[in-house]
Design a protein around this motif. Structure first.
Motif, PDB file in Angstrom:
ATOM      1  N   SER A   6      13.977   9.117   5.892  1.00 23.57           N
ATOM      2  CA  SER A   6      13.698   8.086   4.912  1.00 23.57           C
ATOM      3  C   SER A   6      12.568   8.537   3.995  1.00 23.57           C
ATOM      4  CB  SER A   6      13.305   6.795   5.627  1.00 23.57           C
ATOM      5  OG  SER A   6      12.932   5.819   4.700  1.00 23.57           O
ATOM      6  N   GLU A   7      12.633   8.129   2.784  1.00 21.30           N
ATOM      7  CA  GLU A   7      11.602   8.476   1.810  1.00 21.30           C
ATOM      8  C   GLU A   7      10.642   7.324   1.544  1.00 21.30           C
ATOM      9  OE1 GLU A   7      10.931  11.505   0.681  1.00 21.30           O
ATOM     10  OE2 GLU A   7      12.544  12.156   2.009  1.00 21.30           O
ATOM     11  N   LEU A   8      10.644   6.309   2.401  1.00 21.29           N
ATOM     12  CA  LEU A   8       9.704   5.203   2.245  1.00 21.29           C
ATOM     13  C   LEU A   8       8.276   5.723   2.375  1.00 21.29           C
ATOM     14  CD1 LEU A   8      11.443   2.428   4.338  1.00 21.29           C
ATOM     15  CD2 LEU A   8      11.273   2.557   1.862  1.00 21.29           C
ATOM     16  N   ARG A   9       7.370   5.159   1.586  1.00 21.68           N
ATOM     17  CA  ARG A   9       5.993   5.625   1.584  1.00 21.68           C
ATOM     18  C   ARG A   9       4.976   4.497   1.766  1.00 21.68           C
ATOM     19  NH1 ARG A   9       5.237  10.808   0.063  1.00 21.68           N
ATOM     20  NH2 ARG A   9       7.029  11.884  -0.804  1.00 21.68           N
ATOM     21  N   ASP A  10       5.417   3.312   2.098  1.00 23.42           N
ATOM     22  CA  ASP A  10       4.450   2.219   2.271  1.00 23.42           C
ATOM     23  C   ASP A  10       3.846   2.263   3.674  1.00 23.42           C
ATOM     24  OD1 ASP A  10       6.142  -0.319   3.713  1.00 23.42           O
ATOM     25  OD2 ASP A  10       7.299   1.270   2.758  1.00 23.42           O
ATOM     26  N   ALA A  11       2.679   1.627   3.815  1.00 22.92           N
ATOM     27  CA  ALA A  11       1.937   1.681   5.078  1.00 22.92           C
ATOM     28  C   ALA A  11       2.692   1.025   6.226  1.00 22.92           C
ATOM     29  CB  ALA A  11       0.569   1.024   4.900  1.00 22.92           C
ATOM     30  N   THR A  12       3.469  -0.012   5.943  1.00 19.59           N
ATOM     31  CA  THR A  12       4.222  -0.685   6.997  1.00 19.59           C
ATOM     32  C   THR A  12       5.278   0.243   7.590  1.00 19.59           C
ATOM     33  OG1 THR A  12       3.879  -2.834   5.968  1.00 19.59           O
ATOM     34  CG2 THR A  12       5.702  -2.658   7.510  1.00 19.59           C
ATOM     35  N   ALA A  13       6.042   0.901   6.748  1.00 20.43           N
ATOM     36  CA  ALA A  13       7.080   1.826   7.241  1.00 20.43           C
ATOM     37  C   ALA A  13       6.450   2.979   8.008  1.00 20.43           C
ATOM     38  CB  ALA A  13       7.907   2.347   6.070  1.00 20.43           C
ATOM     39  N   LEU A  14       5.321   3.469   7.531  1.00 23.31           N
ATOM     40  CA  LEU A  14       4.650   4.557   8.236  1.00 23.31           C
ATOM     41  C   LEU A  14       4.060   4.094   9.568  1.00 23.31           C
ATOM     42  CD1 LEU A  14       2.942   6.371   5.252  1.00 23.31           C
ATOM     43  CD2 LEU A  14       4.851   7.197   6.624  1.00 23.31           C
TER      44      LEU A  14
ATOM     45  N   ILE B 193       0.853  -1.191   0.000  1.00 26.66           N
ATOM     46  CA  ILE B 193       0.000   0.000   0.000  1.00 26.66           C
ATOM     47  C   ILE B 193       0.887   1.238   0.000  1.00 26.66           C
ATOM     48  CG2 ILE B 193      -1.742   1.282   1.277  1.00 26.66           C
ATOM     49  CD1 ILE B 193      -2.662  -1.429   2.433  1.00 26.66           C
ATOM     50  N   GLU B 194       0.851   1.964  -1.090  1.00 27.68           N
ATOM     51  CA  GLU B 194       1.633   3.196  -1.238  1.00 27.68           C
ATOM     52  C   GLU B 194       0.836   4.359  -0.662  1.00 27.68           C
ATOM     53  OE1 GLU B 194       5.228   4.850  -2.385  1.00 27.68           O
ATOM     54  OE2 GLU B 194       4.643   2.766  -2.569  1.00 27.68           O
ATOM     55  N   CYS B 195       1.479   5.177   0.164  1.00 26.74           N
ATOM     56  CA  CYS B 195       0.816   6.316   0.808  1.00 26.74           C
ATOM     57  C   CYS B 195       1.368   7.632   0.261  1.00 26.74           C
ATOM     58  CB  CYS B 195       1.020   6.256   2.319  1.00 26.74           C
ATOM     59  SG  CYS B 195       0.275   4.803   3.074  1.00 26.74           S
ATOM     60  N   SER B 196       0.639   8.693   0.517  1.00 23.61           N
ATOM     61  CA  SER B 196       1.040  10.011   0.017  1.00 23.61           C
ATOM     62  C   SER B 196       2.092  10.673   0.905  1.00 23.61           C
ATOM     63  CB  SER B 196      -0.185  10.917  -0.085  1.00 23.61           C
ATOM     64  OG  SER B 196      -0.801  11.058   1.176  1.00 23.61           O
ATOM     65  N   MET B 197       2.270  10.197   2.121  1.00 24.08           N
ATOM     66  CA  MET B 197       3.222  10.788   3.069  1.00 24.08           C
ATOM     67  C   MET B 197       4.438   9.875   3.193  1.00 24.08           C
ATOM     68  SD  MET B 197       2.597  11.658   7.119  1.00 24.08           S
ATOM     69  CE  MET B 197       1.009  12.355   6.825  1.00 24.08           C
ATOM     70  N   SER B 198       5.616  10.457   3.339  1.00 23.52           N
ATOM     71  CA  SER B 198       6.825   9.658   3.546  1.00 23.52           C
ATOM     72  C   SER B 198       7.127   9.577   5.039  1.00 23.52           C
ATOM     73  CB  SER B 198       8.008  10.266   2.795  1.00 23.52           C
ATOM     74  OG  SER B 198       8.426  11.447   3.427  1.00 23.52           O
ATOM     75  N   VAL B 199       8.068   8.729   5.367  1.00 21.29           N
ATOM     76  CA  VAL B 199       8.477   8.571   6.762  1.00 21.29           C
ATOM     77  C   VAL B 199       9.052   9.879   7.302  1.00 21.29           C
ATOM     78  CG1 VAL B 199      10.134   7.391   8.261  1.00 21.29           C
ATOM     79  CG2 VAL B 199       8.841   6.086   6.581  1.00 21.29           C
ATOM     80  N   ALA B 200       9.882  10.541   6.506  1.00 22.47           N
ATOM     81  CA  ALA B 200      10.477  11.810   6.943  1.00 22.47           C
ATOM     82  C   ALA B 200       9.397  12.868   7.171  1.00 22.47           C
ATOM     83  CB  ALA B 200      11.484  12.298   5.901  1.00 22.47           C
ATOM     84  N   GLU B 201       8.389  12.909   6.299  1.00 19.75           N
ATOM     85  CA  GLU B 201       7.301  13.874   6.468  1.00 19.75           C
ATOM     86  C   GLU B 201       6.499  13.585   7.733  1.00 19.75           C
ATOM     87  OE1 GLU B 201       5.121  13.437   2.871  1.00 19.75           O
ATOM     88  OE2 GLU B 201       6.555  14.571   1.672  1.00 19.75           O
ATOM     89  N   MET B 202       6.301  12.299   8.034  1.00 21.88           N
ATOM     90  CA  MET B 202       5.544  11.956   9.242  1.00 21.88           C
ATOM     91  C   MET B 202       6.316  12.372  10.492  1.00 21.88           C
ATOM     92  SD  MET B 202       3.973   8.372  10.654  1.00 21.88           S
ATOM     93  CE  MET B 202       2.504   8.357   9.669  1.00 21.88           C
ATOM     94  N   TYR B 203       7.613  12.087  10.540  1.00 18.69           N
ATOM     95  CA  TYR B 203       8.411  12.527  11.689  1.00 18.69           C
ATOM     96  C   TYR B 203       8.342  14.042  11.839  1.00 18.69           C
ATOM     97  CZ  TYR B 203      10.691   8.117  12.938  1.00 18.69           C
ATOM     98  OH  TYR B 203      10.960   6.855  13.375  1.00 18.69           O
ATOM     99  N   GLU B 204       8.435  14.747  10.706  1.00 17.87           N
ATOM    100  CA  GLU B 204       8.383  16.205  10.754  1.00 17.87           C
ATOM    101  C   GLU B 204       7.025  16.695  11.239  1.00 17.87           C
ATOM    102  OE1 GLU B 204       8.299  19.705   7.466  1.00 17.87           O
ATOM    103  OE2 GLU B 204       9.819  18.147   7.200  1.00 17.87           O
ATOM    104  N   ARG B 205       5.964  16.066  10.760  1.00 16.26           N
ATOM    105  CA  ARG B 205       4.615  16.473  11.160  1.00 16.26           C
ATOM    106  C   ARG B 205       4.354  16.209  12.635  1.00 16.26           C
ATOM    107  NH1 ARG B 205      -0.331  14.989   7.217  1.00 16.26           N
ATOM    108  NH2 ARG B 205       0.676  16.371   5.742  1.00 16.26           N
ATOM    109  N   LEU B 206       4.932  15.130  13.140  1.00 17.26           N
ATOM    110  CA  LEU B 206       4.741  14.789  14.553  1.00 17.26           C
ATOM    111  C   LEU B 206       5.708  15.541  15.465  1.00 17.26           C
ATOM    112  CD1 LEU B 206       4.136  10.956  14.239  1.00 17.26           C
ATOM    113  CD2 LEU B 206       2.469  12.694  14.845  1.00 17.26           C
TER     114      LEU B 206
END
Length: 184
Positions: free
Chosen positions: A58-66, A37-50
């Motif tokens: 990381s630029e991973l965008r799958d649901a597992t990495a997120l 499952i490909e998502c619109s947010m990357s791991v780095a963006e999620m860390y930044e948002r949180l």
């Protein structure tokens, strides 16, 4: 004395096998689905948002990495809130990190020393590893609290664009707590 050692080995082995099966059932299957499952947010963006700083973005965008990121960021947020158990769960107790290697060294030397019965050495080793697995399983509730804390923080900051991404990431985050139950 022989039947007691056999009983300890069998019960410890059953516990470890049961946890391995539960880990595969709750985490392995969800992880495989989440990788697709490909998502619109990357791991780095999620860390930044949180608001959590990480060393290597990381630029991973799958649901597992997120999902793993959400759990990890939740542990950071719980630690920032003053939860001591979250800090220990995130960084790990020193003795729980060293225990498997220490057990292996002690067992090898004890086995070749021949001052102890080999059945005794194997039984104690199995018992110690099973106790460590039981302690790790008992700590799952803290990681589930971390997922909840990270999810609340993510919803405050805007969340995801699509509902199916939210569901997949949350499912993977909840399942990822089972990734930490084994010491290896």
């Amino acid at each position: 004395m022989g039947p007691v050692f056999r009983l300890v080995i069998i019960l410890s082995g059953l516990l470890i096998i049961a946890v391995c099966i539960a880990r595969w059932w709750f985490w392995g299957r969800v992880q495989m689905r989440g990788r697709r499952i490909e998502c619109s947010m990357s791991v780095a963006e999620m860390y930044e948002r949180l608001g959590v700083t990480k060393g290597k973005p990381s630029e991973l965008r799958d649901a597992t990495a997120l999902g793993i990121t959400l759990r990890d960021a939740g542990l950071h947020l719980l630690e920032a809130d003053g939860n001591i158990i979250a800090r220990k769960r995130r960084r790990g107790w020193w003795n729980l990190r060293v225990l498997p290697a220490l057990i292996l060294v002690i067992l090898v030397f004890s086995f070749f020393n021949r001052s102890f019965s080999s059945m005794w050495v194997v039984a104690i080793g199995c018992l110690l590893i099973a106790a460590q697995v039981a302690i790790r399983v008992a700590g799952i509730s803290v990681e589930l609290m971390a997922v909840k804390r990270g999810w609340k923080e993510l919803e405050k900051k805007g969340g995801f664009r699509r509902m199916d991404e939210e569901e997949a990431v949350l499912r993977c985050a909840r399942a990822s707590v089972w990734d930490t139950v084994l010491p290896w």
